[in-house]
Design a protein around this motif. Structure first.
Motif, mmCIF file in Angstrom:
data_model
loop_
_atom_site.group_PDB
_atom_site.id
_atom_site.type_symbol
_atom_site.label_atom_id
_atom_site.label_comp_id
_atom_site.label_asym_id
_atom_site.label_seq_id
_atom_site.Cartn_x
_atom_site.Cartn_y
_atom_site.Cartn_z
ATOM 1 N N ARG A 94 0.668 -1.421 0.291
ATOM 2 C CA ARG A 94 0.250 -0.014 -0.187
ATOM 3 C C ARG A 94 0.540 1.154 -0.041
ATOM 4 N NH1 ARG A 94 -5.652 0.543 1.961
ATOM 5 N NH2 ARG A 94 -5.960 2.172 2.180
ATOM 6 N N SER A 95 1.710 1.488 0.389
ATOM 7 C CA SER A 95 2.944 1.819 0.599
ATOM 8 C C SER A 95 4.107 2.537 -0.184
ATOM 9 C CB SER A 95 4.182 1.998 1.916
ATOM 10 O OG SER A 95 3.684 2.122 3.410
ATOM 11 N N ALA A 96 3.994 1.839 -1.537
ATOM 12 C CA ALA A 96 4.529 1.708 -2.490
ATOM 13 C C ALA A 96 3.109 2.715 -3.377
ATOM 14 C CB ALA A 96 4.510 0.721 -3.186
ATOM 15 N N LEU A 97 2.395 2.303 -3.589
ATOM 16 C CA LEU A 97 1.071 2.587 -4.586
ATOM 17 C C LEU A 97 1.084 3.707 -4.087
ATOM 18 C CD1 LEU A 97 -1.056 -0.407 -4.647
ATOM 19 C CD2 LEU A 97 0.207 0.540 -5.928
ATOM 20 N N TYR A 98 1.115 4.840 -3.380
ATOM 21 C CA TYR A 98 0.811 5.537 -2.469
ATOM 22 C C TYR A 98 2.331 6.180 -3.051
ATOM 23 C CZ TYR A 98 -2.585 5.009 1.479
ATOM 24 O OH TYR A 98 -3.963 5.019 2.421
ATOM 25 N N GLY A 99 3.086 5.716 -2.933
ATOM 26 C CA GLY A 99 4.411 6.696 -3.914
ATOM 27 C C GLY A 99 4.128 7.077 -5.039
ATOM 28 N N GLN A 100 4.210 6.148 -5.345
ATOM 29 C CA GLN A 100 3.155 5.886 -7.280
ATOM 30 C C GLN A 100 2.228 7.003 -7.422
ATOM 31 O OE1 GLN A 100 4.417 4.155 -10.096
ATOM 32 N NE2 GLN A 100 2.445 4.671 -11.610
ATOM 33 N N ALA A 101 0.826 7.122 -6.545
ATOM 34 C CA ALA A 101 -0.203 8.325 -6.146
ATOM 35 C C ALA A 101 0.297 9.885 -7.018
ATOM 36 C CB ALA A 101 -1.215 7.905 -5.674
ATOM 37 N N MET A 102 1.201 9.910 -5.666
ATOM 38 C CA MET A 102 2.224 11.674 -6.075
ATOM 39 C C MET A 102 3.306 11.108 -6.757
ATOM 40 S SD MET A 102 2.228 11.758 -1.706
ATOM 41 C CE MET A 102 1.107 11.209 -0.284
ATOM 42 N N ALA A 103 4.305 10.031 -7.284
ATOM 43 C CA ALA A 103 5.057 10.639 -8.061
ATOM 44 C C ALA A 103 4.443 10.425 -9.718
ATOM 45 C CB ALA A 103 6.215 10.003 -7.850
ATOM 46 N N ALA A 104 3.367 10.149 -10.284
ATOM 47 C CA ALA A 104 3.182 10.090 -11.829
ATOM 48 C C ALA A 104 2.452 10.502 -12.191
ATOM 49 C CB ALA A 104 2.686 8.093 -11.588
ATOM 50 N N SER A 105 2.020 11.398 -13.451
ATOM 51 C CA SER A 105 1.269 12.012 -14.093
ATOM 52 C C SER A 105 0.486 11.625 -14.852
ATOM 53 C CB SER A 105 1.439 13.337 -14.419
ATOM 54 O OG SER A 105 1.998 13.972 -13.131
ATOM 55 N N ASN A 106 -1.066 12.783 -14.528
ATOM 56 C CA ASN A 106 -1.732 11.092 -15.888
ATOM 57 C C ASN A 106 -1.585 12.535 -17.043
ATOM 58 O OD1 ASN A 106 -3.942 11.199 -18.000
ATOM 59 N ND2 ASN A 106 -5.372 11.216 -16.076
ATOM 60 N N SER A 107 -0.441 12.232 -17.945
ATOM 61 C CA SER A 107 0.498 13.864 -18.829
ATOM 62 C C SER A 107 -0.228 12.886 -20.183
ATOM 63 C CB SER A 107 2.119 12.866 -18.426
ATOM 64 O OG SER A 107 2.294 11.550 -19.016
ATOM 65 N N VAL A 108 0.188 12.285 -20.706
ATOM 66 C CA VAL A 108 -0.677 11.895 -21.946
ATOM 67 C C VAL A 108 -2.126 12.531 -22.317
ATOM 68 C CG1 VAL A 108 -1.266 9.795 -23.683
ATOM 69 C CG2 VAL A 108 0.323 10.010 -22.152
ATOM 70 N N PHE A 109 -3.491 11.943 -21.305
ATOM 71 C CA PHE A 109 -4.129 12.541 -21.262
ATOM 72 C C PHE A 109 -5.281 13.539 -21.371
ATOM 73 C CE2 PHE A 109 -4.406 7.216 -21.216
ATOM 74 C CZ PHE A 109 -3.633 7.036 -22.066
ATOM 75 N N VAL A 110 -4.160 14.050 -19.943
ATOM 76 C CA VAL A 110 -4.815 15.840 -19.277
ATOM 77 C C VAL A 110 -3.457 16.569 -19.721
ATOM 78 C CG1 VAL A 110 -5.919 17.004 -17.575
ATOM 79 C CG2 VAL A 110 -6.443 14.376 -18.183
ATOM 80 N N GLY A 111 -2.539 15.923 -19.928
ATOM 81 C CA GLY A 111 -1.071 17.100 -19.439
ATOM 82 C C GLY A 111 -1.134 17.400 -20.952
ATOM 83 N N TYR A 112 -0.697 16.412 -22.390
ATOM 84 C CA TYR A 112 -0.210 16.992 -23.409
ATOM 85 C C TYR A 112 -1.764 17.841 -24.081
ATOM 86 C CZ TYR A 112 1.513 16.348 -28.472
ATOM 87 O OH TYR A 112 2.058 16.674 -29.318
ATOM 88 N N PRO A 113 -3.103 17.171 -23.726
ATOM 89 C CA PRO A 113 -3.972 18.520 -25.083
ATOM 90 C C PRO A 113 -3.854 19.492 -23.829
ATOM 91 C CG PRO A 113 -4.747 15.753 -23.539
ATOM 92 C CD PRO A 113 -3.490 16.170 -23.017
ATOM 93 N N ILE A 114 -3.405 19.736 -23.045
ATOM 94 C CA ILE A 114 -3.304 21.130 -22.879
ATOM 95 C C ILE A 114 -1.729 22.163 -22.495
ATOM 96 C CG2 ILE A 114 -2.916 22.420 -20.134
ATOM 97 C CD1 ILE A 114 -4.650 21.037 -18.783
#
Length: 313
Positions: A94-114
């Protein structure tokens, strides 16, 4: 501010449309999974390959950007892991997934269109670098730590995670794009147009899918953790990237802006799929809902502050 809202509002309107269509019964949540397969196996790899292959290799592999974005993302990952492991006393998975949630972005589907209409070529260069950070650093680290303590040691788990990632369409698209960029060859016009058509479908289809996936996701319980994860992703991650950009040698200001834009994006839609093997898909889906909703406020705030922040660096 109105210009920023003009860029970001359509993103959330398409998400709302997807939510409304599934809620009204025009589509079901299982059909959103089919859209996800099309995105991950066809449209997204085409977008990544096209974004990389049209630039020279020395333009794409920007060491300053990678150093700042990777180190900032690792700081955010450590923040999430430390909060869950030592403050909340959660297990390692669970702790590793918390780290993933804070460090990975929705860069393709939200970030790139903006970012693309806002920054142009800088967004095309920044996108594969953000994805490379996630598929080569953040996701293997998460899976290795999440599996540690089970039947595999974390070192063995890391090797297995890397093997599976090397076969993924996203990683193969990055590798193929870098190889094509290094060759100096130019894509034939019909191939360019085909890639453009397929990659242009990625953003609207993905945003519609995000909205559809939000229907029926549980939001009750673990309210504090959901708030902390959303705050960590929307605030801690961009602050950590800004800090590393200030500490490390500078690079192109437009790429610096792109790094900030991608870092302040919400949690990616792949997190619940990754969490499913650990029995945490429901919780991570709820975190995705909260972060996506709150990102409308945080994202517009970051974009309004970004020009001033860049001047201070």
């Amino acid at each position: 501010m109105l210009q920023i809202l003009a860029l970001t509002t359509p993103i959330y309107l398409i998400i709302t449309l997807g939510f409304g269509c599934v809620r009204a019964g025009l589509f079901n949540r299982e059909q959103m999974g089919v859209l996800g397969l099309f995105l991950l196996r066809i449209s997204l790899p085409c977008l990544i390959f096209r974004a990389i292959s049209q630039y020279r290799l020395d333009e794409v592999l920007n060491p300053g950007y990678l150093a700042a974005y990777v180190s900032g993302s690792l700081l955010a990952w450590l923040g999430g892991f430390a909060y869950a492991r030592w403050y909340c006393r959660h297990g390692r998975s669970r702790s590793a997934l918390y780290g993933q949630a804070m460090a990975a972005s929705n860069s393709v589907f939200v970030g790139y269109p903006i970012a693309q209409p806002l920054l142009g070529p800088a967004a095309d260069i920044a996108l594969p670098l953000c994805l490379l950070t996630e598929v080569a650093v953040i996701i293997p680290l998460t899976m290795a730590m999440a599996d540690a303590g089970e039947e595999l040691r974390w070192q063995q788990s890391l090797v297995q995670s890397l093997r599976s990632l090397f076969k993924s369409p996203v990683f193969l698209a990055i590798a193929a794009g870098l190889a094509w960029s290094a060759s100096g060859w130019v894509l034939a016009l019909p191939v360019q147009k085909t890639l453009t058509l397929l990659s242009s479908a990625a953003a609207p289809v993905a945003l519609f899918m995000i909205g559809g996936m939000l229907v029926g996701q549980p939001l009750r319980g673990a309210g504090r953790d959901l708030g902390v994860l959303a705050a960590g992703k929307l605030l801690l991650h961009p602050v950590a990237v800004l800090l590393m950009m200030a500490l490390l040698p500078g690079f192109d200001p437009r790429l610096q802006m792109a790094a900030l834009v991608f870092a302040c994006m919400p949690i990616p839609v792949l997190l619940p799929a990754l969490a499913q093997r650990y029995g945490l898909a429901g919780f991570c889906s709820a975190a995705l809902v909260v972060a996506t909703v709150l990102s409308f406020i945080s994202l517009n705030s970051w974009l309004a502050l970004a020009p001033w922040l860049m001047q201070q660096m």
